[in-house]
Write a protein that holds these residues in place. Structure first.
Motif, PDB file in Angstrom:
ATOM      1  N   LEU A   1       0.840  -1.206   0.000  1.00 40.02           N
ATOM      2  CA  LEU A   1       0.000   0.000   0.000  1.00 40.02           C
ATOM      3  C   LEU A   1       0.874   1.255   0.000  1.00 40.02           C
ATOM      4  CD1 LEU A   1      -2.789   1.396   0.280  1.00 40.02           C
ATOM      5  CD2 LEU A   1      -2.547   1.187   2.747  1.00 40.02           C
TER       6      LEU A   1
ATOM      7  N   ASP B   1      -9.414  13.231   2.635  1.00 37.89           N
ATOM      8  CA  ASP B   1     -10.790  12.748   2.352  1.00 37.89           C
ATOM      9  C   ASP B   1     -11.260  11.702   3.374  1.00 37.89           C
ATOM     10  OD1 ASP B   1     -10.632  14.179  -0.133  1.00 37.89           O
ATOM     11  OD2 ASP B   1      -9.482  12.493  -0.900  1.00 37.89           O
ATOM     12  N   ASP B   2     -10.608  11.641   4.500  1.00 32.66           N
ATOM     13  CA  ASP B   2     -10.977  10.651   5.535  1.00 32.66           C
ATOM     14  C   ASP B   2     -10.890   9.213   5.025  1.00 32.66           C
ATOM     15  OD1 ASP B   2     -11.341  12.268   7.692  1.00 32.66           O
ATOM     16  OD2 ASP B   2     -13.484  12.572   7.357  1.00 32.66           O
ATOM     17  N   SER B   3     -10.028   9.000   4.020  1.00 28.29           N
ATOM     18  CA  SER B   3      -9.969   7.649   3.440  1.00 28.29           C
ATOM     19  C   SER B   3      -9.238   6.673   4.364  1.00 28.29           C
ATOM     20  CB  SER B   3      -9.311   7.674   2.062  1.00 28.29           C
ATOM     21  OG  SER B   3      -8.019   8.210   2.134  1.00 28.29           O
TER      22      SER B   3
ATOM     23  N   TYR C   1     -10.312   5.689   7.091  1.00 29.84           N
ATOM     24  CA  TYR C   1     -11.347   4.755   7.560  1.00 29.84           C
ATOM     25  C   TYR C   1     -11.389   3.537   6.637  1.00 29.84           C
ATOM     26  CZ  TYR C   1     -13.461   8.104  10.823  1.00 29.84           C
ATOM     27  OH  TYR C   1     -13.695   8.953  11.861  1.00 29.84           O
ATOM     28  N   PHE C   2     -11.329   3.818   5.345  1.00 38.35           N
ATOM     29  CA  PHE C   2     -11.355   2.734   4.362  1.00 38.35           C
ATOM     30  C   PHE C   2     -10.090   1.876   4.465  1.00 38.35           C
ATOM     31  CE2 PHE C   2      -9.867   1.391   0.124  1.00 38.35           C
ATOM     32  CZ  PHE C   2     -10.853   0.471  -0.196  1.00 38.35           C
ATOM     33  N   TYR C   3      -8.938   2.521   4.449  1.00 38.62           N
ATOM     34  CA  TYR C   3      -7.676   1.767   4.454  1.00 38.62           C
ATOM     35  C   TYR C   3      -7.504   0.961   5.751  1.00 38.62           C
ATOM     36  CZ  TYR C   3      -6.092   4.211   0.261  1.00 38.62           C
ATOM     37  OH  TYR C   3      -5.975   4.685  -1.023  1.00 38.62           O
ATOM     38  N   PHE C   4      -7.883   1.572   6.871  1.00 37.96           N
ATOM     39  CA  PHE C   4      -7.708   0.878   8.154  1.00 37.96           C
ATOM     40  C   PHE C   4      -8.733  -0.254   8.356  1.00 37.96           C
ATOM     41  CE2 PHE C   4      -5.539   4.794  10.297  1.00 37.96           C
ATOM     42  CZ  PHE C   4      -4.357   4.454   9.667  1.00 37.96           C
ATOM     43  N   SER C   5      -9.757  -0.282   7.498  1.00 37.42           N
ATOM     44  CA  SER C   5     -10.739  -1.368   7.599  1.00 37.42           C
ATOM     45  C   SER C   5     -10.389  -2.535   6.689  1.00 37.42           C
ATOM     46  CB  SER C   5     -12.132  -0.860   7.226  1.00 37.42           C
ATOM     47  OG  SER C   5     -12.496   0.184   8.060  1.00 37.42           O
ATOM     48  N   LEU C   6      -9.318  -2.402   5.926  1.00 37.10           N
ATOM     49  CA  LEU C   6      -8.895  -3.515   5.070  1.00 37.10           C
ATOM     50  C   LEU C   6      -8.220  -4.578   5.948  1.00 37.10           C
ATOM     51  CD1 LEU C   6      -7.457  -1.486   2.054  1.00 37.10           C
ATOM     52  CD2 LEU C   6      -9.602  -2.755   2.128  1.00 37.10           C
TER      53      LEU C   6
ATOM     54  N   MET D   1      -7.846   3.857  16.391  1.00 39.01           N
ATOM     55  CA  MET D   1      -7.196   4.117  15.099  1.00 39.01           C
ATOM     56  C   MET D   1      -7.766   5.374  14.440  1.00 39.01           C
ATOM     57  SD  MET D   1      -7.154   0.370  13.295  1.00 39.01           S
ATOM     58  CE  MET D   1      -5.746   0.441  12.203  1.00 39.01           C
ATOM     59  N   VAL D   2      -9.057   5.618  14.678  1.00 41.49           N
ATOM     60  CA  VAL D   2      -9.697   6.785  14.030  1.00 41.49           C
ATOM     61  C   VAL D   2     -10.366   7.661  15.096  1.00 41.49           C
ATOM     62  CG1 VAL D   2     -10.135   5.615  11.867  1.00 41.49           C
ATOM     63  CG2 VAL D   2     -11.856   5.489  13.657  1.00 41.49           C
TER      64      VAL D   2
END
Lengths: 289, 217
Positions: free
Chosen positions: B7, B69-71, B73-78, B216-217
């Motif tokens: 990543l 963009d608060d992304s 949340y997406f990356y840490f949920s992978l 994490m968030v």
């Protein structure tokens, strides 16, 4: 058997607190998570993904410890966030390359088939997709890696009615064809009335109830009548609202009210929205309109 | 670990392009006739400084991109463990150190001056120290204080450039012997690098221990 078990979850976040949350999401069913904005739905979901760390209590997902088995569990969870959380400068096609690395059971063909079905352009960068298309992209991802548990945080809020119906159909098909568990957080409670098996209501960081939907609707009824009855039967009423025409409330004792007051009261079925409304009112005490 | 490393490399492609382009330009310059070098050296110097700034701060740029963009949340949920995220980040940092060393090496091929090695060691030492301090905070606050990370990186690195690297170059280019400065110019970089390596290892151990204890968030 439970897909998610939350025991005594505590989290202090300054002005907001999750208080001793106990919750079981039954395996193989659709559970609707309802509550007002800021009631703690998304915070609870963030704990289920180990994005937030609880101050106390324990969360177990698919019979495994969330923190210890995070990687394996996130492989088995399909997720749709309430808000747009995608990186904006990447196309769904490039996202596919990244997700292939991350998910053990990623199915690119399923992903692209869903994108085509949902009419989402795979080449456009995410920032050029509409809000609804981003939700559809999120749903396509959640459905493309053999997830056993789908956590959908307000998935239908930004969707047009046609696609909302299609999504509900997809979810129901998943329930029939595969051994999937769904946690469905939403404001659009009519969706839950259609598909949910269980309803969990959370308010101000507390779980108010966690019940079978049918039992819930059988147990609680809406009751209307003359305002004098409120003084007499106040203990049987929840969230009473008094206005010029009389009173309106929810009750867990419809039969007792019927026997006591007969035609003086009108007993009706409740919707989930009405239930939320009366429970909130009940917490505040009698509202004299 | 591999996922996070992938990543990070995926997110920082342009830093790789910049670094590799700089190395290629440096090598071309090193192979070209010395007559041409003089007029191009100011450009080469600036290019190398920019490349090194980006390679040494790549971990911060990655975090900036994750947070935009608060992304995150997406990356840490992978699917990944928190410990593997940290392991991937530390390995990524080491990979970027190798790229930085390659840039320095190719630059030294142009200048043919070994004293740059001390400047390189000083910059790497300071970079290791600031990275370690940043990750001690990251293990607790994740991306919440990213701007502080830029300050922790920017101020010491700028001071190292201005008050060590530049005097080192000046002293050597003017060919002056300054015995009082020998410790500062030629020995301090070795100690700084050693401290940086020790801190890097310690911060890794502490961060690995703490990383599962916080939001994490």
């Amino acid at each position: 058997m439970d897909a998610v078990t939350v025991k005594g979850l505590d989290k202090n976040m300054g002005r907001f607190r999750l208080k001793d949350v106990n919750l079981n999401i039954r395996k193989g069913y659709i559970t609707g998570l309802i509550g007002e904005n800021g009631s703690g739905k998304s915070t609870l979901i963030h704990h289920m993904l180990a994005l937030k760390k609880q101050d106390g209590g324990r969360i177990s997902i698919l019979d495994k410890d969330l923190e210890m088995e995070r990687e394996e569990l996130l492989n088995r969870i399909g997720l749709v966030f309430a808000e747009d959380r995608f990186p904006q400068n990447i196309s769904p096609k490039r996202l596919n390359g990244l997700l292939t690395i991350y998910y053990n059971n990623w199915h690119a063909d399923t992903f692209f088939a869903y994108l085509e079905r949902f009419n989402v352009d795979a080449i456009s960068k995410v920032k050029f997709l509409s809000t609804g298309e981003k939700v559809k992209l999120s749903i396509a991802i959640a459905l493309s890696h053999e997830a056993e548990l789908l956590i959908l945080d307000e998935p239908t809020s930004n969707l047009d009615p046609t696609f909302r119906m299609e999504l509900l159909d997809i979810l129901q098909t998943l329930m029939i064809d595969e051994d999937v568990t769904i946690l469905f957080s939403t404001h659009i409670t009519t969706d839950l009335e259609k598909v949910a098996d269980y309803i969990v209501m959370i308010d101000d960081g507390e779980v108010l109830f966690d019940m079978d939907k049918d039992v819930l609707f059988e147990s609680y009824r809406k009751v209307k009548g003359d305002r004098q009855i409120v003084d007499d039967a106040g203990e049987l009423l929840i969230g009473t609202t008094i206005n010029a025409l009389g009173f309106e409330a929810m009750t867990k004792e419809p039969q007792a009210l019927d026997e006591l007051y007969g035609r003086k009261v009108l007993i009706e079925n409740l919707t989930i929205d009405e239930m939320m409304y009366f429970i909130k009112k009940g917490k505040r005490g009698v509202d004299n309109g | 670990m591999g996922k996070q490393l992938y990543l990070n490399l995926f997110q920082s492609k342009w830093i790789w392009y910049l670094g590799i382009s700089t190395i290629l330009i440096n090598l071309l310059m090193a192979l070209s006739l010395s007559d041409y070098r003089g007029s191009l050296m100011p450009f080469i110097n600036v290019l190398n400084v920019i490349a090194v700034v980006y390679t040494t701060s790549a971990y911060l740029n990655i975090h900036y991109m994750l947070k935009s963009d608060d992304s995150h949340y997406f990356y840490f949920s992978l699917p990944n463990t928190k410990r593997n995220i940290i392991r991937g980040d530390y390995i990524y940092y080491m990979v970027m150190m190798v790229l930085t060393a390659a840039i320095f090496g190719s630059y030294m091929a142009i200048t043919q001056e070994t004293y740059y090695l001390y400047g390189f060691m000083m910059l790497m030492g300071v970079s290791l120290i600031v990275m370690s301090l940043y990750y001690l905070g990251y293990g607790k606050y994740w991306l919440r204080y990213l701007s502080t990370g830029y300050v922790i990186y920017g101020v010491p690195m700028l001071m190292t450039l201005l008050f060590h690297f530049m005097p080192l170059v000046n002293v050597n280019q003017l060919d002056r012997r300054m015995p009082g400065m020998d410790f500062y110019l030629y020995e301090l970089p070795i100690y700084t690098l050693a401290v940086g390596i020790v801190l890097f290892i310690i911060s890794y151990a502490i961060t690995q221990r703490n990383i599962t204890k916080h939001d994490m968030v």
